[in-house]
Design an enzyme around this catalytic site. Structure first.
Site, PDB file in Angstrom:
ATOM      1  N   GLY A   1      36.302  35.752  41.259  1.00  0.00           N
ATOM      2  CA  GLY A   1      37.434  34.889  41.584  1.00  0.00           C
ATOM      3  C   GLY A   1      37.593  33.843  40.500  1.00  0.00           C
TER       4      GLY A   1
ATOM      5  N   GLU B   1      31.755  36.549  38.374  1.00  0.00           N
ATOM      6  CA  GLU B   1      32.799  37.089  37.484  1.00  0.00           C
ATOM      7  C   GLU B   1      34.010  36.200  37.689  1.00  0.00           C
ATOM      8  OE1 GLU B   1      32.377  39.310  35.323  1.00  0.00           O
ATOM      9  OE2 GLU B   1      30.634  40.465  35.963  1.00  0.00           O
TER      10      GLU B   1
ATOM     11  N   CYS C   1      41.675  40.064  35.732  1.00  0.00           N
ATOM     12  CA  CYS C   1      40.772  39.086  35.105  1.00  0.00           C
ATOM     13  C   CYS C   1      40.686  39.326  33.614  1.00  0.00           C
ATOM     14  CB  CYS C   1      39.403  39.173  35.757  1.00  0.00           C
ATOM     15  SG  CYS C   1      38.710  40.821  35.781  1.00  0.00           S
TER      16      CYS C   1
HETATM   17  P1  NAD Z   1      39.847  32.279  44.280  1.00  0.00           P
HETATM   18  O1  NAD Z   1      38.699  31.690  43.555  1.00  0.00           O
HETATM   19  O2  NAD Z   1      40.920  31.366  44.742  1.00  0.00           O
HETATM   20  O3  NAD Z   1      39.359  33.048  45.592  1.00  0.00           O
HETATM   21  C1  NAD Z   1      38.393  34.071  45.543  1.00  0.00           C
HETATM   22  C2  NAD Z   1      37.639  34.125  46.859  1.00  0.00           C
HETATM   23  O4  NAD Z   1      36.846  32.956  47.021  1.00  0.00           O
HETATM   24  C3  NAD Z   1      38.519  34.225  48.089  1.00  0.00           C
HETATM   25  O5  NAD Z   1      37.946  35.186  48.944  1.00  0.00           O
HETATM   26  C4  NAD Z   1      38.426  32.833  48.689  1.00  0.00           C
HETATM   27  O6  NAD Z   1      38.611  32.800  50.077  1.00  0.00           O
HETATM   28  C5  NAD Z   1      37.011  32.454  48.348  1.00  0.00           C
HETATM   29  N1  NAD Z   1      36.741  31.019  48.312  1.00  0.00           N
HETATM   30  C6  NAD Z   1      37.606  30.012  48.087  1.00  0.00           C
HETATM   31  N2  NAD Z   1      36.956  28.821  48.089  1.00  0.00           N
HETATM   32  C7  NAD Z   1      35.656  29.090  48.316  1.00  0.00           C
HETATM   33  C8  NAD Z   1      34.484  28.294  48.388  1.00  0.00           C
HETATM   34  N3  NAD Z   1      34.524  26.971  48.242  1.00  0.00           N
HETATM   35  N4  NAD Z   1      33.295  28.912  48.600  1.00  0.00           N
HETATM   36  C9  NAD Z   1      33.236  30.257  48.722  1.00  0.00           C
HETATM   37  N5  NAD Z   1      34.323  31.055  48.662  1.00  0.00           N
HETATM   38  C10 NAD Z   1      35.517  30.480  48.466  1.00  0.00           C
HETATM   39  O7  NAD Z   1      40.393  33.412  43.295  1.00  0.00           O
HETATM   40  P2  NAD Z   1      41.692  34.333  43.447  1.00  0.00           P
HETATM   41  O8  NAD Z   1      42.900  33.474  43.264  1.00  0.00           O
HETATM   42  O9  NAD Z   1      41.584  35.181  44.662  1.00  0.00           O
HETATM   43  O10 NAD Z   1      41.532  35.309  42.183  1.00  0.00           O
HETATM   44  C11 NAD Z   1      42.120  35.052  40.947  1.00  0.00           C
HETATM   45  C12 NAD Z   1      41.081  34.589  39.940  1.00  0.00           C
HETATM   46  O11 NAD Z   1      39.986  35.493  39.926  1.00  0.00           O
HETATM   47  C13 NAD Z   1      41.584  34.549  38.517  1.00  0.00           C
HETATM   48  O12 NAD Z   1      41.129  33.384  37.871  1.00  0.00           O
HETATM   49  C14 NAD Z   1      40.944  35.771  37.879  1.00  0.00           C
HETATM   50  O13 NAD Z   1      40.789  35.689  36.480  1.00  0.00           O
HETATM   51  C15 NAD Z   1      39.653  35.846  38.600  1.00  0.00           C
HETATM   52  N6  NAD Z   1      39.130  37.210  38.562  1.00  0.00           N
HETATM   53  C16 NAD Z   1      38.019  37.457  37.814  1.00  0.00           C
HETATM   54  C17 NAD Z   1      37.532  38.749  37.726  1.00  0.00           C
HETATM   55  C18 NAD Z   1      36.331  39.053  36.875  1.00  0.00           C
HETATM   56  O14 NAD Z   1      35.785  40.137  36.993  1.00  0.00           O
HETATM   57  N7  NAD Z   1      35.879  38.144  36.048  1.00  0.00           N
HETATM   58  C19 NAD Z   1      38.150  39.771  38.433  1.00  0.00           C
HETATM   59  C20 NAD Z   1      39.279  39.477  39.197  1.00  0.00           C
HETATM   60  C21 NAD Z   1      39.744  38.185  39.258  1.00  0.00           C
END
Ligand code: NAD
Length: 470
Positions: free
Chosen positions: A222, A244, A278
Site C-alpha cells: 500500500g 511494498e 505500484c
Molecule cells: P493505502 O495505504 O491507503 O491502503 C492499503 C491498505 O492499508 C488498506 O487495506 C487500508 O485499509 C489499510 N490501512 C490503512 N491505514 C492503516 C493503518 N493505519 N494500519 C494498517 N492498515 C491500514 O494504499 P492504497 O491507496 O490502497 O494503495 C495505493 C498505494 O499502494 C500506492 O502508493 C501504490 O504505489 C502502493 N502500492 C504498492 C505496491 C508495491 O508492490 N510496492 C503495489 C500496489 C500498490
C-alpha cells in the site's frame, strides 16, 4: 463447485441482508454488498488461525504444495467469474493487461510458490563444527492489501505464507473487499478450515491487525504513509514486516534508442492498469536529441488505446478506482497545465461521465520539479521531461525518496547496464518496465519498502531462520 458468472459468486459471499454497498467505478452501478467485520471479528479470526496453524505446518511441504496447486486449479476453474467481479469492482477492463491477466497471474504466482525446495542449508561443516540453517513457520501472518491489483497482490501475500506452514488472516482494501472475499472463497474450497481467512473492514481493522500480539508477521502492500503507520503499530510486538510501498518509477531513454520500436512498451510500462500500478513508469526522462521523436511515437500509440467500461471487450484502459484517486490525478495534471507544460494528449476530463474516467494524458515540456513529476500520480497521466543528456536523467531519477523500480531504454545493452547499476531502485528493467516474474525477487529501495517477494527469497521471507549447531 465452479461459478459461471460474477453474480453467482457474489451470492456465495454476500450477507443475506445489509452490509456496505460497493459501486462500479466505471458506471456508478451497485456491484454488491459486503459485511463489515469489526475488531472483535478480527480477534476471532486470529484465534482460529492460531489454532489451525500447527496442523497445517505438520502437513509438510509436499502436502501443502499439493493443496496449493489444487487451489490454483480452483482459480482457473472460476477464472471468468472472478475476472468479471474484479472488473466490476475495481474498474479494470477484462482485456489488455487487466482483469483476465490478473486472474492468470493469481494462478501462476500460486503455483510458483510451490516450485522451490526449501532445504536446510549447511553453514559450517569442517570436521569439528556442524551447523545448519532451517526455515521454520513463523505462525500467523496478517496480510493487508491495496485496491489496485486486489486479487494478485493477495496471492503474493498468501501463497508464500501458506507454503511455509503459516496460516493467514487477510484484510483487504475497503475499496475492493468483494474481489478478495471471492478469491478467498474459491481457494477455501480446497484448503483446510481457518488456514486462510478474510476479514473485511476499515483502517481500524488494519491497525488492530498490525499491532495484534498473536500475529507474527505483516505482509503489507500500500502507500508509504500507511507503511510507516504499520512500522509504528507493529513495534511493540517486534513483528516481521514485508513492506511494498509506493513508487515513482523513472524511465530513462538513452540517445541511441529507437523511438518507434520502444513506444508501445513504454506506453504499457506507464499505463498498465490505467496507471494504477505500484511499479508503473511514472516519470520519463528523454534526451533533447530524440525528445520530439519519443513524444510523437508515444502519442501515436497512446491515442489508439480504447478506454471505457471494463466489461466491454474492446477496452484496454478503465476508470480510476475511486474519487479520491481521480482527484489526485486531476489536480496534478491541472497543476502541470497551469505551470505552462504542454499537453500532448488528454487532460480534459468529461465532467458528464458516469464513472471516474480520466483520459489518457501525456504532458511534455514540464519542469522536473513539477508535482506531476515528483509526486506519485497513480493514474493515466505521464510527464515526459526533456534532459540534456543521460547524466542529468540519472540525477533526476535518484533525486526522490522512493525507489521501487526504474527502466533504461536503448539499443546498446552494455551502456544500458552501466546506467542501470547507478539507479537507486529495487528493480531496473532494460527495454521494458514493470514486467514482473514469479521467479525473480521483487522489492523496493529507499522509502518504497523493504523485504523481497517472489522466488526462493520470497519463501524464505515467510519463515523464521533457525540455526542448529551440533
Ligand atoms: P493505502 O495505504 O491507503 O491502503 C492499503 C491498505 O492499508 C488498506 O487495506 C487500508 O485499509 C489499510 N490501512 C490503512 N491505514 C492503516 C493503518 N493505519 N494500519 C494498517 N492498515 C491500514 O494504499 P492504497 O491507496 O490502497 O494503495 C495505493 C498505494 O499502494 C500506492 O502508493 C501504490 O504505489 C502502493 N502500492 C504498492 C505496491 C508495491 O508492490 N510496492 C503495489 C500496489 C500498490
Amino acid at each position: 463447485m465452479s461459478y459461471s458468472n460474477a453474480q453467482e459468486l457474489l451470492s456465495a459471499i454476500q450477507p443475506a441482508s445489509g452490509g456496505t454497498e460497493i459501486f462500479d467505478p466505471a458506471t456508478g452501478e451497485l456491484v454488491g454488498r459486503v459485511a463489515q467485520n469489526s475488531v472483535a471479528d478480527l480477534d476471532a479470526a486470529v484465534s482460529a488461525a492460531r489454532t489451525a496453524q500447527p496442523a497445517w505446518d505438520a502437513l509438510g511441504h509436499e502436502e501443502r504444495n499439493r493443496l496449493l496447486n489444487l487451489a490454483a486449479d480452483r482459480i482457473e476453474a472460476n477464472a471468468e467469474a472472478l475476472a468479471e467481479l474484479l472488473s466490476r469492482e475495481q474498474g479494470k477492463p477484462l482485456n489488455g493487461p487487466n482483469a483476465r491477466f490478473e486472474i492468470g497471474g493469481c494462478a501462476a504466482w500460486l503455483r510458483a510458490a510451490t516450485a522451490y525446495e526449501v532445504e536446510p542449508e549447511v553453514v559450517v561443516d569442517d570436521g569439528e563444527t556442524y551447523a545448519a540453517k532451517h526455515y521454520r513457520a513463523l505462525g500467523v501472518v496478517g496480510a493487508i492489501g491495496p485496491w489496485n491489483w486486489p486479487m494478485m497482490i493477495s496471492i503474493w501475500q498468501l501463497a508464500p505464507s501458506l507454503r511455509m506452514g503459516n496460516t493467514v488472516v487477510m484484510k483487504p482494501s475497503e475499496y475492493t473487499p468483494l474481489s478478495v472475499l471471492a478469491l478467498g472463497h474459491v481457494l477455501n474450497e480446497v484448503l483446510p478450515a481457518d488456514v486462510l481467512q478474510v476479514v473485511a473492514g476499515g483502517r481500524e481493522v488494519g491497525e488492530k491487525l498490525s499491532g495484534h500480539p498473536e500475529i507474527n508477521k505483516i505482509m503489507f502492500t500500500g502507500s508509504t504513509p500507511t507503511g510507516k503507520a504499520i512500522i509504528r503499530s507493529s513495534a511493540d510486538t517486534v513483528k516481521r514486516l514485508t513492506l511494498e510501498l509506493g513508487g515513482n518509477d523513472a524511465g530513462i531513454v538513452m540517445e541511441d534508442a529507437d523511438p518507434k520500436a520502444i513506444a508501445e512498451d513504454l506506453f504499457w510500462g506507464a499505463f498498465i492498469n490505467t496507471g494504477q500500478t505500484c511499479a508503473a513508469l511514472k516519470r520519463l526522462y528523454v534526451p533533447e536529441s530524440i525528445y520530439t521523436q519519443v513524444c510523437q511515437a508515444l502519442t501515436e500509440v497512446a491515442a489508439k488505446m480504447p478506454m471505457g467500461v471494463g466489461l466491454d471487450e474492446n477496452n484496454v484502459l478503465g476508470p480510476l478506482q475511486n474519487k479520491a484517486q481521480y482527484n489526485i490525478v486531476a489536480d496534478l495534471v491541472q497543476g502541470a497545465v497551469d505551470s505552462g507544460a504542454t499537453v500532448l494528449l488528454g487532460a480534459n476530463p468529461d465532467s458528464e461521465a458516469a464513472g471516474y474516467f480520466y483520459p489518457t494524458t501525456l504532458v511534455a515540456d514540464i519542469d522536473p520539479q513539477n508535482d506531476l513529476v515528483t509526486k506519485e500520480q497513480f493514474g493515466p497521466a505521464l510527464p515526459i521531461v526533456k534532459v540534456k543528456n543521460v547524466e542529468e536523467a540519472i540525477t533526476h531519477a535518484n533525486s526522490l525518496e522512493t525507489g521501487l523500480g526504474a527502466s533504461v531504454w536503448g539499443s546498446d545493452r552494455e551502456q544500458a547496464l552501466a546506467v542501470a547499476a547507478r539507479i537507486q531502485a529495487g528493480t531496473v528493467w532494460i527495454n521494458s518496465h514493470g514486467t514482473i516474474d514469479p521467479r525473480i525477487p521483487f522489492g523496493g529501495a529507499k522509502q518504497s519498502g523493504y523485504g523481497l517477494e517472489f522466488g526462493l527469497d520470497g519463501l524464505k521471507a515467510l519463515a523464521q531462520p533457525q540455526l542448529i549447531k551440533g
